[in-house]
Design a protein around this motif. Structure first.
Motif, mmCIF file in Angstrom:
data_model
loop_
_atom_site.group_PDB
_atom_site.id
_atom_site.type_symbol
_atom_site.label_atom_id
_atom_site.label_comp_id
_atom_site.label_asym_id
_atom_site.label_seq_id
_atom_site.Cartn_x
_atom_site.Cartn_y
_atom_site.Cartn_z
ATOM 1 N N LYS B 139 0.887 15.652 -12.383
ATOM 2 C CA LYS B 139 1.573 14.388 -12.066
ATOM 3 C C LYS B 139 0.632 13.389 -11.413
ATOM 4 C CE LYS B 139 6.037 16.584 -11.134
ATOM 5 N NZ LYS B 139 6.638 17.137 -9.911
ATOM 6 N N ARG B 140 -0.566 13.862 -11.050
ATOM 7 C CA ARG B 140 -1.538 13.048 -10.331
ATOM 8 C C ARG B 140 -0.913 12.452 -9.064
ATOM 9 N NH1 ARG B 140 -5.877 13.869 -12.787
ATOM 10 N NH2 ARG B 140 -7.073 12.381 -11.595
ATOM 11 N N SER B 141 -0.215 13.320 -8.334
ATOM 12 C CA SER B 141 0.422 12.853 -7.106
ATOM 13 C C SER B 141 -0.001 13.729 -5.937
ATOM 14 C CB SER B 141 1.941 12.900 -7.259
ATOM 15 O OG SER B 141 2.356 14.246 -7.338
ATOM 16 N N VAL B 142 0.050 13.146 -4.750
ATOM 17 C CA VAL B 142 -0.339 13.860 -3.537
ATOM 18 C C VAL B 142 0.812 13.761 -2.534
ATOM 19 C CG1 VAL B 142 -2.033 13.974 -1.662
ATOM 20 C CG2 VAL B 142 -2.768 13.260 -3.945
ATOM 21 N N ARG B 143 1.129 14.874 -1.888
ATOM 22 C CA ARG B 143 2.158 14.875 -0.834
ATOM 23 C C ARG B 143 1.605 15.603 0.365
ATOM 24 N NH1 ARG B 143 6.937 13.861 -3.671
ATOM 25 N NH2 ARG B 143 8.327 14.512 -1.998
ATOM 26 N N ARG B 144 1.932 15.108 1.536
ATOM 27 C CA ARG B 144 1.597 15.890 2.720
ATOM 28 C C ARG B 144 2.868 16.039 3.550
ATOM 29 N NH1 ARG B 144 -3.069 15.564 7.413
ATOM 30 N NH2 ARG B 144 -2.315 17.477 8.417
ATOM 31 N N GLY B 145 3.212 17.268 3.877
ATOM 32 C CA GLY B 145 4.448 17.557 4.609
ATOM 33 C C GLY B 145 5.648 16.996 3.862
ATOM 34 N N GLY B 146 5.562 17.003 2.522
ATOM 35 C CA GLY B 146 6.665 16.518 1.716
ATOM 36 C C GLY B 146 6.668 15.014 1.532
ATOM 37 N N ARG B 147 5.824 14.298 2.298
ATOM 38 C CA ARG B 147 5.796 12.846 2.196
ATOM 39 C C ARG B 147 4.753 12.405 1.157
ATOM 40 N NH1 ARG B 147 3.728 9.526 7.027
ATOM 41 N NH2 ARG B 147 4.266 11.406 8.186
ATOM 42 N N PRO B 148 5.121 11.571 0.189
ATOM 43 C CA PRO B 148 4.151 11.161 -0.835
ATOM 44 C C PRO B 148 3.064 10.254 -0.252
ATOM 45 C CG PRO B 148 6.244 10.019 -1.137
ATOM 46 C CD PRO B 148 6.458 10.977 -0.023
ATOM 47 N N ILE B 149 1.849 10.442 -0.757
ATOM 48 C CA ILE B 149 0.716 9.625 -0.332
ATOM 49 C C ILE B 149 0.173 8.920 -1.577
ATOM 50 C CG2 ILE B 149 -1.630 9.680 0.604
ATOM 51 C CD1 ILE B 149 -0.859 12.204 2.137
ATOM 52 N N GLN B 150 0.045 7.596 -1.481
ATOM 53 C CA GLN B 150 -0.480 6.835 -2.620
ATOM 54 C C GLN B 150 -2.002 6.776 -2.527
ATOM 55 O OE1 GLN B 150 1.306 5.718 -5.151
ATOM 56 N NE2 GLN B 150 3.122 6.612 -4.172
ATOM 57 N N LEU B 151 -2.677 7.300 -3.552
ATOM 58 C CA LEU B 151 -4.146 7.244 -3.556
ATOM 59 C C LEU B 151 -4.630 6.458 -4.764
ATOM 60 C CD1 LEU B 151 -5.264 10.894 -2.656
ATOM 61 C CD2 LEU B 151 -5.008 8.934 -1.137
ATOM 62 N N GLN B 152 -5.748 5.754 -4.557
ATOM 63 C CA GLN B 152 -6.382 5.093 -5.699
ATOM 64 C C GLN B 152 -7.139 6.149 -6.511
ATOM 65 O OE1 GLN B 152 -8.809 1.961 -4.239
ATOM 66 N NE2 GLN B 152 -7.058 0.591 -3.883
ATOM 67 N N ALA B 153 -7.513 5.784 -7.722
ATOM 68 C CA ALA B 153 -8.116 6.758 -8.645
ATOM 69 C C ALA B 153 -9.311 7.474 -8.029
ATOM 70 C CB ALA B 153 -8.535 6.059 -9.936
ATOM 71 N N GLN B 154 -10.237 6.692 -7.410
ATOM 72 C CA GLN B 154 -11.431 7.317 -6.849
ATOM 73 C C GLN B 154 -11.094 8.200 -5.659
ATOM 74 O OE1 GLN B 154 -15.091 4.574 -7.093
ATOM 75 N NE2 GLN B 154 -13.348 3.239 -6.751
ATOM 76 N N GLU B 155 -10.122 7.768 -4.848
ATOM 77 C CA GLU B 155 -9.712 8.571 -3.700
ATOM 78 C C GLU B 155 -9.100 9.885 -4.169
ATOM 79 O OE1 GLU B 155 -8.704 4.586 -1.047
ATOM 80 O OE2 GLU B 155 -7.088 5.719 -1.996
ATOM 81 N N PHE B 156 -8.338 9.807 -5.256
ATOM 82 C CA PHE B 156 -7.728 11.014 -5.797
ATOM 83 C C PHE B 156 -8.794 12.003 -6.255
ATOM 84 C CE2 PHE B 156 -5.804 13.662 -9.029
ATOM 85 C CZ PHE B 156 -4.552 13.952 -8.491
ATOM 86 N N LYS B 157 -9.815 11.496 -6.972
ATOM 87 C CA LYS B 157 -10.897 12.370 -7.451
ATOM 88 C C LYS B 157 -11.650 12.990 -6.285
ATOM 89 C CE LYS B 157 -12.606 9.601 -10.970
ATOM 90 N NZ LYS B 157 -13.721 9.228 -11.815
ATOM 91 N N LEU B 158 -11.844 12.169 -5.239
ATOM 92 C CA LEU B 158 -12.552 12.643 -4.051
ATOM 93 C C LEU B 158 -11.768 13.774 -3.381
ATOM 94 C CD1 LEU B 158 -14.958 12.074 -2.174
ATOM 95 C CD2 LEU B 158 -13.627 10.264 -1.107
ATOM 96 N N LEU B 159 -10.488 13.559 -3.222
ATOM 97 C CA LEU B 159 -9.656 14.577 -2.577
ATOM 98 C C LEU B 159 -9.572 15.835 -3.445
ATOM 99 C CD1 LEU B 159 -7.844 15.300 -0.190
ATOM 100 C CD2 LEU B 159 -5.894 14.373 -1.464
ATOM 101 N N GLU B 160 -9.487 15.628 -4.750
ATOM 102 C CA GLU B 160 -9.418 16.769 -5.659
ATOM 103 C C GLU B 160 -10.666 17.639 -5.509
ATOM 104 O OE1 GLU B 160 -9.088 15.786 -9.841
ATOM 105 O OE2 GLU B 160 -9.781 17.795 -10.384
ATOM 106 N N TYR B 161 -11.846 16.986 -5.456
ATOM 107 C CA TYR B 161 -13.085 17.758 -5.338
ATOM 108 C C TYR B 161 -13.127 18.509 -4.007
ATOM 109 C CZ TYR B 161 -17.920 19.137 -5.803
ATOM 110 O OH TYR B 161 -19.056 19.897 -5.902
ATOM 111 N N LEU B 162 -12.717 17.817 -2.921
ATOM 112 C CA LEU B 162 -12.697 18.476 -1.614
ATOM 113 C C LEU B 162 -11.770 19.683 -1.637
ATOM 114 C CD1 LEU B 162 -12.523 15.441 0.854
ATOM 115 C CD2 LEU B 162 -14.362 17.130 0.725
ATOM 116 N N MET B 163 -10.588 19.498 -2.228
ATOM 117 C CA MET B 163 -9.598 20.571 -2.213
ATOM 118 C C MET B 163 -9.971 21.727 -3.117
ATOM 119 S SD MET B 163 -6.044 18.424 -1.898
ATOM 120 C CE MET B 163 -4.963 19.812 -1.598
ATOM 121 N N ARG B 164 -10.679 21.429 -4.207
ATOM 122 C CA ARG B 164 -11.154 22.507 -5.069
ATOM 123 C C ARG B 164 -12.175 23.363 -4.327
ATOM 124 N NH1 ARG B 164 -9.966 22.688 -10.466
ATOM 125 N NH2 ARG B 164 -9.104 20.793 -11.384
#
Lengths: 465, 225
Positions: B139-164
């Protein structure tokens, strides 16, 4: 060995070859002409003998033996020098007429050799062609004619051909020798100049060879090559000087740092000092890396791995990566991108080139500046523009900015190696793109033009990693 | 976890071997290409660390030979050459990452970790989870504690790499290479600027910070202890 110069030259060898070919050609021509002439002459002679024999056969048939003898006498007188000669033998083998002084040659075609004048000793031998026929009233008639004229013609033809062939060959050889000598003299001057260049006189250039345009083109090209080599050597010397100058300063700083750390006395100070030294060492290594990279780029390395890539897309990514940085610095970075413009190149290098230019624009402009990056297709060329409205670069300084380590006075206190622009220029050159620094009125505009030959419109995303 | 290390310079080899040992790895060391091919094909390794230039059979040839023998372990090239053709040849030979000498030890260890923990290509992950942070790759979505967080494309990729690579140190150059595909060091703080925006969205307003700065090397995303 100046005398042998002409013989050593290619021109002489060429002339010699031509002369040899001419000689062979002349010999072949002679052979052909001789054959056809002698064929023609033989035909004429044979025809004459046949008709003479037929006429005399007719005399013998119509008027009998007396008439034949009369006819022979008549013909002999009428012919004069060129007359036919006869030998007439009757049925019993008795020789009635004999111009040869030899035995009968019999029926059919034949040859007989006799002295020119039997009375005169030491005279030429003469070859006669003979035709023997049977007579209606019995007996044999042999008619003969000499072939002297044919031989004479042949001999003079031979003499003429050989004389002409020898003369022309001789002229060709003399000409070849002279031209060869001329070539050698001209080339010796060029070789002398080359020897001087090799001995270290890098400013020496080759004289024009002259003689013809292609030779001058050659020496012009060789001079262009020398210019290029000179420029490369200058570049190398420049790098050496750069390294000596610009690395000595940071290295000195590291050394001082380590000296101070050595006497620091506490573990915390040691750590701080060493950390500082490592940071500075990394900076020095970064400069090294950049210098080496520029060096290999200028050497043309990597072109063989170029692939088609979407430069619009790449510029978009580079701009997006830098937007937060610009924002943090209080500057506005915007992009106007025409979609789907492809160039042939290396993705990493092109990203680095555009990054360096955008980095520069961000770092060398005051807060509040606006930086505009555009990509567009202009007359089939792909044109990238990165412009700012900062202080710009004075026109007389613009060329300097592209040289390694050059920094404007007002940016000396800013971080940076002074290599970003020269690296960008080297990458542009590797991609056959031109990089121009222009006045953005106010500010600096960097314009990169990728020629149409290095671009190709494409819709599939090859090379887009 | 066992690694293969090919390095001909003794000082470097000893140093890297010790650093890897301290990081908890077991290392098969060799100083020439022949030994590397023998060791690499006779026992299993999690990561192949190959110096690009060793006398005799070089790292490139070693990797080609091992790949031809069906060894699929991820490979890290150590190289002093960073020309375009060196990079392309290395990747063509089947290298997964390369590190240009000289490098910081912490950078080296971080990359070995990243390769060693890399998920097999056939395992399909659709959700990455660190503590109460959840990233949905489909879904390309991020939630923290159930609350949705809006990320820009680059921020999403950055977080994805960190989380991987949750729990591992991720260096600045790893982020530049993997998120932006920049194989060079920009003069500006690209990573810092993006990271501060990402942190503002992911960590601000929550009790505990998930993204941590590791001084002098990079970042790590981790569930708080």
């Amino acid at each position: 060995m100046p005398l042998l110069n002409g013989f050593r030259s290619g021109a002489f060898r060429f002339a010699f070859l031509l002369a040899a070919m001419f000689a062979v050609g002349a010999a072949l021509l002679l052979l052909v002409v001789e054959r056809s002439i002698s064929q023609y002459a033989t035909l004429a002679t044979d025809g004459g003998l046949q008709s003479e024999a037929a006429i005399l056969q007719g005399e013998d048939r119509e008027g009998g033996r007396a008439s034949l003898l009369r006819a022979i006498a008549l013909h002999r007188r009428a012919g004069g020098e060129e007359a036919y000669r006869y030998q007439l033998t009757d049925r019993t083998g008795h020789m009635l007429v004999d111009d040869f002084g030899t035995r009968s040659t019999g029926l059919g075609w034949g040859h007989v050799t006799l002295r020119d004048d039997p009375q005169e000793p030491g005279a030429h031998l003469e070859t006669l062609k003979t035709l023997g026929v049977a007579l209606p009233n019995g007996g044999t008639l042999v008619v003969a004619t000499d072939t002297y004229d044919i031989e004479e013609l042949r001999a003079s033809l031979d003499r003429f051909t050989i004389a002409a062939g020898l003369t022309i060959t001789l002229f060709a050889l003399i000409g070849g020798y002279l031209i060869g000598g001329l070539f050698m003299r001209r080339l010796d001057r060029v070789n002398d100049a080359i020897a001087r260049v090799m001995a270290g006189d890098v400013a020496e250039r080759l004289p024009p060879i002259g003689i013809s345009r292609e030779f001058d083109t050659l020496s012009t090209n060789l001079n262009a090559m020398l210019d290029r080599i000179g420029a490369l050597m200058d570049g190398l010397r420049q790098v050496t000087t750069d390294i000596a100058h610009d690395l000595r300063t940071p290295l000195t700083r590291v050394r001082q740092q380590l000296e101070v750390t050595l006497g620091a006395g506490s573990a915390a100070r040691y750590d701080a000092g060493i950390e500082n030294a490592i940071t500075q060492t990394d900076e020095i290594l970064g400069i090294f890396r950049a210098l080496l990279r520029i060096g290999t780029l200028e050497g043309g390395d990597g072109r063989q791995y170029f692939e088609m890539l979407d430069l619009s897309d790449l510029l978009g990514q580079v701009v997006a990566a830098h937007q937060p940085v610009a924002e943090d610095e209080g500057k506005i970075l915007v992009a106007e991108l025409a979609a789907d413009l492809w160039v042939e190149g290396d993705r990493d290098l092109l990203a680095q080139m555009m990054t360096n230019l955008i980095d520069n624009a961000i770092r060398h402009t005051p807060a509040g500046s606006r930086i505009l990056s555009t990509i567009a297709s202009v007359d089939g060329n792909v044109v990238v523009r990165i412009g700012d409205d900062g202080p710009g670069i004075p026109a007389e300084e613009r060329a300097n900015v592209l040289t390694r380590f050059y920094r404007l006075d007002r940016s000396r206190n800013l971080p940076g190696s002074g290599l970003g622009m020269s690296m960008a220029a080297a990458i542009a050159t590797l991609h056959h793109a031109s990089m121009e620094l222009l006045d953005n009125a106010p500010g600096l505009l960097v314009r990169l033009t990728f020629p149409a030959s290095a671009t190709r419109p494409s819709t599939d995303k090859i090379g887009n990693r | 976890m066992k690694l293969l290390l090919l390095e001909d310079d003794e000082a470097t080899r000893t140093h890297l071997e010790r650093a890897l040992g301290e990081a908890g790895f077991v290392v098969d060391v060799c100083a020439n290409g022949r030994d590397a091919i023998f060791l690499g094909s006779s026992s299993e390794h999690a990561v192949l660390i190959l110096d690009r230039m060793v006398p005799g059979v070089d790292g490139l040839a070693v990797l080609k030979a091992l790949r031809a023998a069906g060894i699929r372990a991820p490979a890290l090239f150590l190289t002093a050459m960073d020309g375009v053709h060196d990079r392309v040849e290395g990747l063509n030979a089947g290298a997964d990452d390369y590190l240009i000498k000289p490098f910081a030890t912490i950078e080296f260890i971080a990359r070995v970790h990243a390769l060693a923990r890399r998920q097999p290509e056939n395992s399909i992950v659709t959700t990455l989870i660190v503590a109460d942070l959840e990233l949905d790759l489909l879904k390309r979505s991020v939630r923290r504690g159930g609350r949705p967080i809006q990320l820009q494309a680059q921020e999403f990729k950055l977080l994805e790499y960190l989380m991987r690579h949750a729990g591992e140190i991720v260096t600045r150059s790893m982020l530049l290479e993997n998120v932006w595909h920049f194989h060079f060091e920009p003069q500006t703080n690209i990573i810092e600027s993006h990271m501060s925006r990402l942190r503002a969205k992911v960590d601000r307003g929550f009790d505990q910070d998930l993204i941590r700065t590791i001084r002098g090397s990079g970042y790590r995303i981790d569930a708080p202890a």
